[in-house]
Design a protein around this motif. Structure first.
Motif, PDB file in Angstrom:
ATOM      1  N   LYS A 156     -20.821   5.018   2.538  1.00  0.00           N
ATOM      2  CA  LYS A 156     -19.686   4.286   1.977  1.00  0.00           C
ATOM      3  C   LYS A 156     -19.776   4.306   0.456  1.00  0.00           C
ATOM      4  O   LYS A 156     -20.835   4.039  -0.106  1.00  0.00           O
ATOM      5  CB  LYS A 156     -19.673   2.840   2.479  1.00  0.00           C
ATOM      6  CG  LYS A 156     -19.468   2.698   3.966  1.00  0.00           C
ATOM      7  CD  LYS A 156     -19.748   1.271   4.427  1.00  0.00           C
ATOM      8  CE  LYS A 156     -18.818   0.269   3.754  1.00  0.00           C
ATOM      9  NZ  LYS A 156     -19.046  -1.108   4.272  1.00  0.00           N
ATOM     10  N   ILE A 157     -18.652   4.600  -0.177  1.00  0.00           N
ATOM     11  CA  ILE A 157     -18.583   4.595  -1.636  1.00  0.00           C
ATOM     12  C   ILE A 157     -17.414   3.709  -2.054  1.00  0.00           C
ATOM     13  O   ILE A 157     -16.276   3.948  -1.631  1.00  0.00           O
ATOM     14  CB  ILE A 157     -18.368   6.018  -2.191  1.00  0.00           C
ATOM     15  CG1 ILE A 157     -19.458   6.964  -1.686  1.00  0.00           C
ATOM     16  CG2 ILE A 157     -18.335   5.993  -3.717  1.00  0.00           C
ATOM     17  CD1 ILE A 157     -19.214   8.426  -2.029  1.00  0.00           C
ATOM     18  N   PRO A 158     -17.654   2.677  -2.858  1.00  0.00           N
ATOM     19  CA  PRO A 158     -16.542   1.822  -3.303  1.00  0.00           C
ATOM     20  C   PRO A 158     -15.458   2.647  -3.982  1.00  0.00           C
ATOM     21  O   PRO A 158     -15.752   3.516  -4.816  1.00  0.00           O
ATOM     22  CB  PRO A 158     -17.215   0.857  -4.286  1.00  0.00           C
ATOM     23  CG  PRO A 158     -18.646   0.815  -3.850  1.00  0.00           C
ATOM     24  CD  PRO A 158     -18.957   2.210  -3.373  1.00  0.00           C
ATOM     25  N   ALA A 159     -14.218   2.392  -3.615  1.00  0.00           N
ATOM     26  CA  ALA A 159     -13.106   3.178  -4.156  1.00  0.00           C
ATOM     27  C   ALA A 159     -11.818   2.379  -4.052  1.00  0.00           C
ATOM     28  O   ALA A 159     -11.714   1.421  -3.277  1.00  0.00           O
ATOM     29  CB  ALA A 159     -12.965   4.503  -3.402  1.00  0.00           C
ATOM     30  N   THR A 160     -10.835   2.786  -4.835  1.00  0.00           N
ATOM     31  CA  THR A 160      -9.506   2.165  -4.818  1.00  0.00           C
ATOM     32  C   THR A 160      -8.471   3.278  -4.769  1.00  0.00           C
ATOM     33  O   THR A 160      -8.558   4.246  -5.533  1.00  0.00           O
ATOM     34  CB  THR A 160      -9.286   1.305  -6.077  1.00  0.00           C
ATOM     35  OG1 THR A 160     -10.283   0.272  -6.114  1.00  0.00           O
ATOM     36  CG2 THR A 160      -7.906   0.655  -6.062  1.00  0.00           C
ATOM     37  N   TYR A 161      -7.516   3.144  -3.868  1.00  0.00           N
ATOM     38  CA  TYR A 161      -6.441   4.135  -3.724  1.00  0.00           C
ATOM     39  C   TYR A 161      -5.231   3.587  -4.454  1.00  0.00           C
ATOM     40  O   TYR A 161      -4.746   2.495  -4.145  1.00  0.00           O
ATOM     41  CB  TYR A 161      -6.154   4.327  -2.239  1.00  0.00           C
ATOM     42  CG  TYR A 161      -5.352   5.560  -1.883  1.00  0.00           C
ATOM     43  CD1 TYR A 161      -5.632   6.797  -2.455  1.00  0.00           C
ATOM     44  CD2 TYR A 161      -4.327   5.502  -0.949  1.00  0.00           C
ATOM     45  CE1 TYR A 161      -4.915   7.925  -2.108  1.00  0.00           C
ATOM     46  CE2 TYR A 161      -3.603   6.624  -0.588  1.00  0.00           C
ATOM     47  CZ  TYR A 161      -3.901   7.836  -1.170  1.00  0.00           C
ATOM     48  OH  TYR A 161      -3.191   8.954  -0.821  1.00  0.00           O
ATOM     49  N   MET A 162      -4.748   4.323  -5.459  1.00  0.00           N
ATOM     50  CA  MET A 162      -3.689   3.810  -6.318  1.00  0.00           C
ATOM     51  C   MET A 162      -2.561   4.819  -6.485  1.00  0.00           C
ATOM     52  O   MET A 162      -2.781   6.028  -6.478  1.00  0.00           O
ATOM     53  CB  MET A 162      -4.234   3.465  -7.715  1.00  0.00           C
ATOM     54  CG  MET A 162      -5.164   2.288  -7.751  1.00  0.00           C
ATOM     55  SD  MET A 162      -5.466   1.735  -9.459  1.00  0.00           S
ATOM     56  CE  MET A 162      -3.906   0.948  -9.867  1.00  0.00           C
ATOM     57  N   ARG A 163      -1.352   4.264  -6.650  1.00  0.00           N
ATOM     58  CA  ARG A 163      -0.242   5.054  -7.149  1.00  0.00           C
ATOM     59  C   ARG A 163      -0.123   4.818  -8.639  1.00  0.00           C
ATOM     60  O   ARG A 163      -0.217   3.685  -9.111  1.00  0.00           O
ATOM     61  CB  ARG A 163       1.091   4.647  -6.492  1.00  0.00           C
ATOM     62  CG  ARG A 163       2.279   5.428  -7.101  1.00  0.00           C
ATOM     63  CD  ARG A 163       3.609   4.935  -6.581  1.00  0.00           C
ATOM     64  NE  ARG A 163       3.932   3.568  -6.977  1.00  0.00           N
ATOM     65  CZ  ARG A 163       4.362   3.214  -8.176  1.00  0.00           C
ATOM     66  NH1 ARG A 163       4.487   4.108  -9.146  1.00  0.00           N
ATOM     67  NH2 ARG A 163       4.643   1.945  -8.439  1.00  0.00           N
ATOM     68  N   GLY A 164       0.086   5.895  -9.373  1.00  0.00           N
ATOM     69  CA  GLY A 164       0.380   5.816 -10.792  1.00  0.00           C
ATOM     70  C   GLY A 164       1.547   6.724 -11.077  1.00  0.00           C
ATOM     71  O   GLY A 164       1.465   7.928 -10.827  1.00  0.00           O
ATOM     72  N   GLY A 165       2.672   6.181 -11.536  1.00  0.00           N
ATOM     73  CA  GLY A 165       3.867   6.996 -11.729  1.00  0.00           C
ATOM     74  C   GLY A 165       4.278   7.625 -10.415  1.00  0.00           C
ATOM     75  O   GLY A 165       4.379   6.947  -9.386  1.00  0.00           O
ATOM     76  N   THR A 166       4.454   8.939 -10.402  1.00  0.00           N
ATOM     77  CA  THR A 166       4.847   9.646  -9.183  1.00  0.00           C
ATOM     78  C   THR A 166       3.665  10.357  -8.533  1.00  0.00           C
ATOM     79  O   THR A 166       3.845  11.296  -7.756  1.00  0.00           O
ATOM     80  CB  THR A 166       5.971  10.661  -9.496  1.00  0.00           C
ATOM     81  OG1 THR A 166       5.536  11.549 -10.527  1.00  0.00           O
ATOM     82  CG2 THR A 166       7.244   9.947  -9.941  1.00  0.00           C
ATOM     83  N   SER A 167       2.452   9.906  -8.836  1.00  0.00           N
ATOM     84  CA  SER A 167       1.241  10.485  -8.255  1.00  0.00           C
ATOM     85  C   SER A 167       0.416   9.418  -7.546  1.00  0.00           C
ATOM     86  O   SER A 167       0.628   8.218  -7.741  1.00  0.00           O
ATOM     87  CB  SER A 167       0.375  11.147  -9.342  1.00  0.00           C
ATOM     88  OG  SER A 167       0.995  12.275  -9.884  1.00  0.00           O
ATOM     89  N   LYS A 168      -0.518   9.865  -6.720  1.00  0.00           N
ATOM     90  CA  LYS A 168      -1.495   8.988  -6.086  1.00  0.00           C
ATOM     91  C   LYS A 168      -2.876   9.607  -6.230  1.00  0.00           C
ATOM     92  O   LYS A 168      -3.022  10.822  -6.263  1.00  0.00           O
ATOM     93  CB  LYS A 168      -1.198   8.802  -4.594  1.00  0.00           C
ATOM     94  CG  LYS A 168       0.071   8.045  -4.288  1.00  0.00           C
ATOM     95  CD  LYS A 168       0.169   7.682  -2.810  1.00  0.00           C
ATOM     96  CE  LYS A 168       0.313   8.899  -1.921  1.00  0.00           C
ATOM     97  NZ  LYS A 168       0.585   8.511  -0.507  1.00  0.00           N
ATOM     98  N   GLY A 169      -3.896   8.739  -6.297  1.00  0.00           N
ATOM     99  CA  GLY A 169      -5.248   9.253  -6.411  1.00  0.00           C
ATOM    100  C   GLY A 169      -6.270   8.235  -5.955  1.00  0.00           C
ATOM    101  O   GLY A 169      -5.976   7.049  -5.791  1.00  0.00           O
TER     102      GLY A 169
END
Length: 397
Positions: free
Chosen positions: A8-21
């Motif tokens: 397990k690796i701490p992470a956050t899934y985010m939208r920024g503008g018209t992209s996601k990462g």
């Protein structure tokens, strides 16, 4: 037969503008991935689900498009007068590599918000209500980005009424300033943001002949050509380009020729490992067209039309860094972008893209025979989609 367990690796899934990462704090990554190299690349490819011969990213967090196959690392800044260092990796979909050669302007929006969420901004600098100015060092291209992030009750405000074409729901507006966005470290022109030294060049493209082209390094290295010169109207949507292998091959040949002329690569073969940069875009004068949402964009609403490709496919809207290139080139009389917008001096343009319209401003000036740009400004939005941990097999990196 034994198999390595998942970690397990701490992470956050985010939208920024018209992209996601997928966003990570540097300190949360496994030790081998906290430094550049094969382990980091392999980890990010496994997180996204690449390389995927099916081009679906079914077994990963990616969305099988250039807009959704991205990873970001943030850390406390190593630079004076900056809050965070922001490093961006564009993960290829069906090939085994991560491209670190440029920035993602859309995810720059999310980088400012994530920096606050992740505790990387000094709490004393965050107002209880108001706007937090996050000073971002873009580590891929060594440039400064200022994100103006709205704060409500001490937390990042994510909901709002700001609408961004290419994004389904409204959200809170985040204003981005890209300071001194010209990339002066690459190309044959040295300190010029026009690597060839010209506002317009005759670009020789194998199989196509000579095309007028504007090649600029503001925001991200970009090759602009006229839509009409390559057989297009400038009103095309994704299906008109991405479903046509011959069209994609033609546009890639222009991109490769531009990369060679700009001095970004030494041989055409190198372009396969540098898909993220330069971008290729085609421009035209305003026309009325129907956006991918079904909304009609009237010619009178825009100054020009632009279509751009990312990672070999027509983008569904517009890359943020390419928007910086558009705004900068539009501000300089004589470029193809400026000509498509009607010529003359201007500090902002609204351009039409496949999903709708976008306004971007830029301040450019001629000094000592060289064009410089002090900053480019645009508004985007960002929000957290999911947070917690990603899981990957322990032996995958």
């Amino acid at each position: 037969m034994s198999f390595a367990p998942q970690i397990k690796i701490p992470a956050t899934y985010m939208r920024g503008g018209t992209s996601k990462g997928v966003f990570f704090r540097l300190q949360d990554l496994p030790a081998s991935a906290q430094v550049p190299g094969e382990a980091r690349d392999r980890l990010f490819m496994r997180v996204i689900g690449s390389p995927d011969p099916y081009a679906k990213h079914t077994d990963g967090m990616g969305g099988a498009t250039s807009s959704t196959s991205k990873c970001v690392i943030l850390s406390k800044s190593t630079q004076p007068d900056h809050d965070v260092d922001y490093l961006y990796g564009q993960v290829a979909i069906d090939s085994a590599f991560v491209d670190w050669s440029g920035n993602c302007g859309n995810l720059s929006t999310a980088a400012g918000a994530f920096a606050i969420h992740a505790g990387l901004v000094d709490a004393a600098r965050i107002p209880h209500n108001g706007v937090c100015v996050v000073r971002i060092w873009q580590a891929n291209i060594h440039k400064t980005i200022i994100a103006h992030v709205p704060i409500t009750n001490g937390e990042v405000q994510e909901t709002g009424d700001f609408e961004l074409d290419g994004v389904t729901f409204p959200a809170a507006e985040i204003v981005l300033e890209f300071l001194d966005p010209a990339d002066e470290g690459e190309g044959e022109g040295g300190a010029s943001m026009f690597p060839t030294g010209n506002l317009v060049d005759a670009l020789d493209v194998p199989g196509l002949g000579s095309l007028p082209a504007t090649m600029i390094t503001a925001g991200i290295p970009t090759v602009f050509v006229n839509a009409a010169d390559i057989g297009y109207q400038g009103t095309e949507l994704q299906e008109a380009i991405n479903g046509d292998p011959q069209a994609l091959a033609k546009l890639e040949s222009i991109r490769v020729a531009g990369a060679l002329r700009m001095g970004l690569i030494k041989s055409a073969e190198e372009a396969a490992k540098r898909q993220h940069t330069p971008k290729i875009a085609f421009v035209s004068a305003p026309q009325t067209y129907q956006a991918s949402s079904g909304k009609t964009v009237e010619a009178a609403e825009v100054d020009l039309l632009v279509r751009a490709l990312s990672m070999g496919k027509l983008h569904h809207a517009m890359m943020g860094t390419c928007a910086v290139a558009i705004g900068t080139a539009a501000a300089i009389s004589g470029t193809l972008v400026n000509q498509a917008a009607g010529g003359g001096e201007r500090e902002a343009v609204r351009f039409g893209h496949p999903s709708g319209t976008l306004r971007v401003g830029a301040q450019a000036q001629l000094e000592g025979g060289q064009w410089t740009v002090t900053k480019a400004i645009m508004s985007r939005s960002a929000r957290i989609l999911m947070e917690g941990s990603v899981r990957v097999p322990a032996d995958s990196f």
